[in-house]
Design a protein around this motif. Structure first.
Motif, PDB file in Angstrom:
ATOM      1  N   GLY A 202       0.830  -1.194   0.000  1.00 45.80           N
ATOM      2  CA  GLY A 202       0.000   0.000   0.000  1.00 45.80           C
ATOM      3  C   GLY A 202       0.868   1.249   0.000  1.00 45.80           C
ATOM      4  O   GLY A 202       1.834   1.345   0.753  1.00 45.80           O
ATOM      5  N   LYS A 203       0.545   2.214  -0.847  1.00 45.11           N
ATOM      6  CA  LYS A 203       1.345   3.427  -0.962  1.00 45.11           C
ATOM      7  C   LYS A 203       0.563   4.677  -0.562  1.00 45.11           C
ATOM      8  O   LYS A 203       1.043   5.793  -0.745  1.00 45.11           O
ATOM      9  CB  LYS A 203       1.859   3.569  -2.399  1.00 45.11           C
ATOM     10  N   GLY A 204      -0.653   4.495  -0.042  1.00 47.30           N
ATOM     11  CA  GLY A 204      -1.423   5.643   0.415  1.00 47.30           C
ATOM     12  C   GLY A 204      -2.002   6.451  -0.731  1.00 47.30           C
ATOM     13  O   GLY A 204      -2.088   6.000  -1.866  1.00 47.30           O
ATOM     14  N   PHE A 205      -2.397   7.693  -0.426  1.00 49.06           N
ATOM     15  CA  PHE A 205      -2.996   8.579  -1.425  1.00 49.06           C
ATOM     16  C   PHE A 205      -1.885   9.171  -2.289  1.00 49.06           C
ATOM     17  O   PHE A 205      -0.992   9.845  -1.768  1.00 49.06           O
ATOM     18  CB  PHE A 205      -3.784   9.692  -0.718  1.00 49.06           C
ATOM     19  N   GLN A 206      -1.946   8.928  -3.582  1.00 43.83           N
ATOM     20  CA  GLN A 206      -0.890   9.379  -4.493  1.00 43.83           C
ATOM     21  C   GLN A 206      -1.481  10.177  -5.644  1.00 43.83           C
ATOM     22  O   GLN A 206      -2.646  10.003  -6.009  1.00 43.83           O
ATOM     23  CB  GLN A 206      -0.120   8.184  -5.062  1.00 43.83           C
ATOM     24  N   GLY A 207      -0.644  11.021  -6.242  1.00 45.32           N
ATOM     25  CA  GLY A 207      -1.053  11.815  -7.399  1.00 45.32           C
ATOM     26  C   GLY A 207      -1.024  10.999  -8.680  1.00 45.32           C
ATOM     27  O   GLY A 207      -0.628   9.837  -8.696  1.00 45.32           O
ATOM     28  N   VAL A 208      -1.412  11.655  -9.785  1.00 42.93           N
ATOM     29  CA  VAL A 208      -1.545  10.931 -11.050  1.00 42.93           C
ATOM     30  C   VAL A 208      -0.195  10.539 -11.644  1.00 42.93           C
ATOM     31  O   VAL A 208      -0.118   9.569 -12.398  1.00 42.93           O
ATOM     32  CB  VAL A 208      -2.343  11.775 -12.068  1.00 42.93           C
ATOM     33  N   VAL A 209       0.873  11.271 -11.324  1.00 42.35           N
ATOM     34  CA  VAL A 209       2.183  10.927 -11.893  1.00 42.35           C
ATOM     35  C   VAL A 209       2.659   9.589 -11.348  1.00 42.35           C
ATOM     36  O   VAL A 209       3.088   8.705 -12.090  1.00 42.35           O
ATOM     37  CB  VAL A 209       3.208  12.047 -11.609  1.00 42.35           C
ATOM     38  N   LYS A 210       2.550   9.396 -10.043  1.00 41.84           N
ATOM     39  CA  LYS A 210       2.970   8.130  -9.449  1.00 41.84           C
ATOM     40  C   LYS A 210       1.942   7.029  -9.682  1.00 41.84           C
ATOM     41  O   LYS A 210       2.287   5.883  -9.952  1.00 41.84           O
ATOM     42  CB  LYS A 210       3.198   8.307  -7.947  1.00 41.84           C
ATOM     43  N   ARG A 211       0.669   7.385  -9.615  1.00 47.44           N
ATOM     44  CA  ARG A 211      -0.378   6.362  -9.678  1.00 47.44           C
ATOM     45  C   ARG A 211      -0.594   5.836 -11.091  1.00 47.44           C
ATOM     46  O   ARG A 211      -0.787   4.642 -11.293  1.00 47.44           O
ATOM     47  CB  ARG A 211      -1.690   6.937  -9.140  1.00 47.44           C
ATOM     48  N   HIS A 212      -0.593   6.719 -12.100  1.00 50.81           N
ATOM     49  CA  HIS A 212      -0.918   6.315 -13.465  1.00 50.81           C
ATOM     50  C   HIS A 212       0.197   6.588 -14.469  1.00 50.81           C
ATOM     51  O   HIS A 212       0.025   6.318 -15.654  1.00 50.81           O
ATOM     52  CB  HIS A 212      -2.187   7.034 -13.937  1.00 50.81           C
TER      53      HIS A 212
END
Length: 200
Positions: free
Chosen positions: A109-119
């Motif tokens: 689990g990496k917590g709440f992430q922005g679109v650069v890291k997530r997608h």
């Protein structure tokens, strides 16, 4: 993870998995349960942390309380004779070097992430030409008067990781039957010391 050298001198990344010993705690069949399945238990657990229902279940299989219990449906014919209640199954009995397996586990689990890291978005524009704090922003999310809404499934920031992930076709590179260890090519989901299910 670690790495080993193959026969042709290639350095191959691999993951060390402790695959057993597992104990057969229940065998289900068509007549009594409506389907065929075998239930395997792994890992030791203290009796004081085990509920009475589970303690009785393990006692019926003549084994100590276990930490993880997993059911496998529709097991193959070659395992038909070796899955009696109380049997101990070891890694060397099921897997052979060169087999391909699927590893199922819960990713980190990496917590709440922005679109650069997530997608893998690249951000908006470059650092010059008046761009201010937009380098990792998602940019536009939809049109204006038509369709006048944001489509479902739009990739945005959010909770990342912590999902059930299946890595398929991982080769068994080496087996250490005394320690019940497998060396599996590549990476598998989850953190160190987490539980994974290996399917042949």
């Amino acid at each position: 993870m670690t790495s080993i050298f193959s026969a042709d001198g290639q350095n191959v990344a691999c993951t060390v998995v402790e695959a057993g010993p597992c104990v057969v705690t229940q065998v289900k069949d068509e007549e009594t349960d409506g389907y065929r399945a075998v239930q395997l238990a792994y890992g030791e657990r203290k009796e004081k942390h085990t509920s009475k229902a589970l303690a009785g279940h393990f006692a019926k299989a003549k084994t100590t309380p276990k930490r993880k219990v997993v059911e496998f449906r529709d097991f193959r014919v070659e395992f038909e004779g070796g899955v009696a209640i109380g049997n101990e199954i070891k890694a060397g009995e099921v897997f052979i070097e060169g087999d391909f397996v699927d590893a199922i586990g819960t990713s980190k689990g990496k917590g709440f992430q922005g679109v650069v890291k997530r997608h893998g978005f690249s951000g908006v524009g470059e650092a010059t030409h008046g761009q201010h704090n937009r380098l990792r922003a998602p940019g536009s999310i939809g049109a204006c008067s038509f369709p006048s809404r944001v489509f479902k499934g739009q990739r945005m920031a959010g909770r990342t990781g912590g999902r059930r992930v299946k890595m398929v076709n991982l080769r068994v590179l080496k087996i250490f039957p005394e320690q019940n260890l497998l060396l599996v090519s590549g990476s598998i989901p989850g953190a160190k010391n987490s539980y994974v299910i290996l399917e042949k």
